[in-house]
Design a protein around this motif. Structure first.
Motif, PDB file in Angstrom:
ATOM      1  N   SER A 232       4.642 -47.724 -17.428  1.00 41.43           N
ATOM      2  CA  SER A 232       5.697 -47.124 -16.626  1.00 41.43           C
ATOM      3  C   SER A 232       5.116 -46.175 -15.595  1.00 41.43           C
ATOM      4  N   THR A 233       4.093 -45.420 -15.974  1.00 41.17           N
ATOM      5  CA  THR A 233       3.464 -44.491 -15.044  1.00 41.17           C
ATOM      6  C   THR A 233       2.853 -45.243 -13.876  1.00 41.17           C
ATOM      7  N   ALA A 234       2.176 -46.347 -14.163  1.00 43.01           N
ATOM      8  CA  ALA A 234       1.580 -47.156 -13.097  1.00 43.01           C
ATOM      9  C   ALA A 234       2.662 -47.727 -12.184  1.00 43.01           C
ATOM     10  N   ALA A 235       3.756 -48.205 -12.786  1.00 40.67           N
ATOM     11  CA  ALA A 235       4.845 -48.790 -12.000  1.00 40.67           C
ATOM     12  C   ALA A 235       5.490 -47.743 -11.103  1.00 40.67           C
ATOM     13  N   ILE A 236       5.688 -46.540 -11.632  1.00 39.63           N
ATOM     14  CA  ILE A 236       6.275 -45.460 -10.840  1.00 39.63           C
ATOM     15  C   ILE A 236       5.376 -45.104  -9.672  1.00 39.63           C
ATOM     16  N   SER A 237       4.063 -45.067  -9.932  1.00 34.00           N
ATOM     17  CA  SER A 237       3.112 -44.748  -8.858  1.00 34.00           C
ATOM     18  C   SER A 237       3.165 -45.795  -7.748  1.00 34.00           C
ATOM     19  N   ILE A 238       3.307 -47.065  -8.143  1.00 32.33           N
ATOM     20  CA  ILE A 238       3.377 -48.140  -7.142  1.00 32.33           C
ATOM     21  C   ILE A 238       4.677 -48.027  -6.340  1.00 32.33           C
ATOM     22  N   ARG A 239       5.781 -47.771  -7.011  1.00 33.71           N
ATOM     23  CA  ARG A 239       7.059 -47.642  -6.296  1.00 33.71           C
ATOM     24  C   ARG A 239       7.025 -46.475  -5.314  1.00 33.71           C
ATOM     25  N   THR A 240       6.427 -45.374  -5.758  1.00 31.41           N
ATOM     26  CA  THR A 240       6.308 -44.213  -4.867  1.00 31.41           C
ATOM     27  C   THR A 240       5.419 -44.548  -3.684  1.00 31.41           C
ATOM     28  N   GLY A 241       4.321 -45.257  -3.969  1.00 34.94           N
ATOM     29  CA  GLY A 241       3.420 -45.666  -2.897  1.00 34.94           C
ATOM     30  C   GLY A 241       4.105 -46.589  -1.910  1.00 34.94           C
ATOM     31  N   ASP A 242       4.926 -47.511  -2.418  1.00 32.64           N
ATOM     32  CA  ASP A 242       5.647 -48.432  -1.538  1.00 32.64           C
ATOM     33  C   ASP A 242       6.576 -47.672  -0.595  1.00 32.64           C
ATOM     34  N   SER A 243       7.243 -46.643  -1.124  1.00 30.23           N
ATOM     35  CA  SER A 243       8.152 -45.849  -0.294  1.00 30.23           C
ATOM     36  C   SER A 243       7.379 -45.118   0.804  1.00 30.23           C
ATOM     37  N   LEU A 244       6.244 -44.552   0.444  1.00 34.48           N
ATOM     38  CA  LEU A 244       5.420 -43.834   1.422  1.00 34.48           C
ATOM     39  C   LEU A 244       4.844 -44.794   2.459  1.00 34.48           C
ATOM     40  N   LEU A 245       4.464 -45.990   1.995  1.00 35.47           N
ATOM     41  CA  LEU A 245       3.905 -46.985   2.912  1.00 35.47           C
ATOM     42  C   LEU A 245       4.945 -47.407   3.945  1.00 35.47           C
ATOM     43  N   SER A 246       6.185 -47.553   3.500  1.00 36.77           N
ATOM     44  CA  SER A 246       7.249 -47.954   4.423  1.00 36.77           C
ATOM     45  C   SER A 246       7.493 -46.898   5.493  1.00 36.77           C
ATOM     46  N   LEU A 247       7.101 -45.646   5.202  1.00 35.01           N
ATOM     47  CA  LEU A 247       7.257 -44.550   6.159  1.00 35.01           C
ATOM     48  C   LEU A 247       6.008 -44.360   7.015  1.00 35.01           C
ATOM     49  N   GLY A 248       5.006 -45.220   6.774  1.00 35.05           N
ATOM     50  CA  GLY A 248       3.763 -45.118   7.541  1.00 35.05           C
ATOM     51  C   GLY A 248       2.832 -44.026   7.052  1.00 35.05           C
ATOM     52  N   GLN A 249       3.088 -43.474   5.872  1.00 32.69           N
ATOM     53  CA  GLN A 249       2.238 -42.420   5.311  1.00 32.69           C
ATOM     54  C   GLN A 249       1.146 -43.077   4.465  1.00 32.69           C
ATOM     55  N   TYR A 250       0.196 -43.665   5.146  1.00 31.46           N
ATOM     56  CA  TYR A 250      -0.789 -44.527   4.495  1.00 31.46           C
ATOM     57  C   TYR A 250      -1.691 -43.793   3.505  1.00 31.46           C
ATOM     58  N   ASP A 251      -2.186 -42.606   3.878  1.00 28.72           N
ATOM     59  CA  ASP A 251      -3.095 -41.891   2.983  1.00 28.72           C
ATOM     60  C   ASP A 251      -2.396 -41.477   1.693  1.00 28.72           C
TER      61      ASP A 251
END
Length: 268
Positions: free
Chosen positions: A8-27
């Motif tokens: 679940s922790t890994a999945a949450i991290s990926i979902r959070t990363g996906d949201s940031l990626l969609s905003l162009g916050q790559y780092d």
């Protein structure tokens, strides 16, 4: 931490990363994806590593680098993702593994290393043809890799070989995705490349009908029905160029003066 909590922790991290990626916050996105990799790499309660989650997390890191145009780094992560996905106990999700292999090829294509890209894309086709964990083949996804193969071969001026892959890409795209949704714009894109290859081989009379089919497909739009009129105009422009060359050579085919019907109704 239990295995379920770890996943679940890994999945949450990926979902959070996906949201940031969609905003162009790559780092920031990459930081989340790396956290997902670290969590997925820890053995669970059974002592086994969750290679499927590990592969998904690594693929996400690669995608982040890809979006930044850092193709060498992206390639490395996509390769690692494909390797992890292959370790999974049966049934292996070959579709997912094929996506990572495809992205390795896509990175090489972006760097114009077409010859190196071809074997990776061939492996991606073989993987995708085996389907996902349920054995389902996604025609749209397979079409994407076949199109990439055609593009790589076309980039090496191997138009005769590229033509066949573009034809296969169009055939698969016309089947739609797993839900049966058809992206007619993608179908038109592959058909257009068939015409381009034939034109590159000097077979202009044969190229014309492919451009016409490409324009008709593109006019139907993407999966949402949105039509890219600029793309349609480009395809029709290529058709017009072929006809002009043929006219000058006295080889214009019958009915060449009639514009193709690009206003076909979408099938229900």
């Amino acid at each position: 931490m239990g295995e379920r909590d770890q996943e679940s922790t890994a999945a949450i991290s990926i979902r959070t990363g996906d949201s940031l990626l969609s905003l162009g916050q790559y780092d920031d996105a990459r930081t989340c994806y790396m956290a997902a990799v670290a969590e997925a790499a820890k053995p669970g309660a059974s002592g086994q590593m969750d290679y499927a989650s590990l592969g998904t997390s690594m693929n996400a890191v690669g995608h982040c680098f890809f979006r930044q145009g850092r193709f060498d780094e992206a390639r490395e992560w996509y390769e690692r993702a494909a390797e992890a996905k292959e370790i999974v106990d049966p049934p292996v999700d070959h579709e997912s593994r094929g996506v990572s292999l495809n992205q390795v090829g896509a990175c090489l294509m972006q760097m114009e290393k077409y010859e190196e890209a071809v074997p990776w894309l061939m492996r991606a086709v073989e993987a995708k043809q085996q389907g996902d964990a349920q054995g389902r083949v996604n025609p749209e996804s397979l079409s994407n890799t076949l199109h990439h193969l055609g593009t790589s071969l076309s980039g090496m001026s191997q138009y005769d070989k590229a033509q066949g892959y573009f034809e296969s890409a169009a055939q698969q795209a016309a089947k739609g995705d797993l839900q049966g949704r058809i992206d007619h714009e993608s179908v038109g894109g592959s058909l257009n490349q068939v015409g381009y290859c034939l034109a590159g081989l000097g077979r202009l009379p044969e190229a014309v009908p492919w451009f016409e089919r490409a324009a008709a497909a593109a006019q139907k739009g993407d999966v949402r029905g949105k039509v890219n009129q600029e793309r349609v105009a480009t395809i029709l422009g290529l058709r017009a160029q072929c006809l002009e060359h043929l006219k000058r050579a006295g080889q214009a085919p019958p009915g060449a003066g009639k514009a193709p019907d690009t206003d076909q109704k979408r099938s229900s």
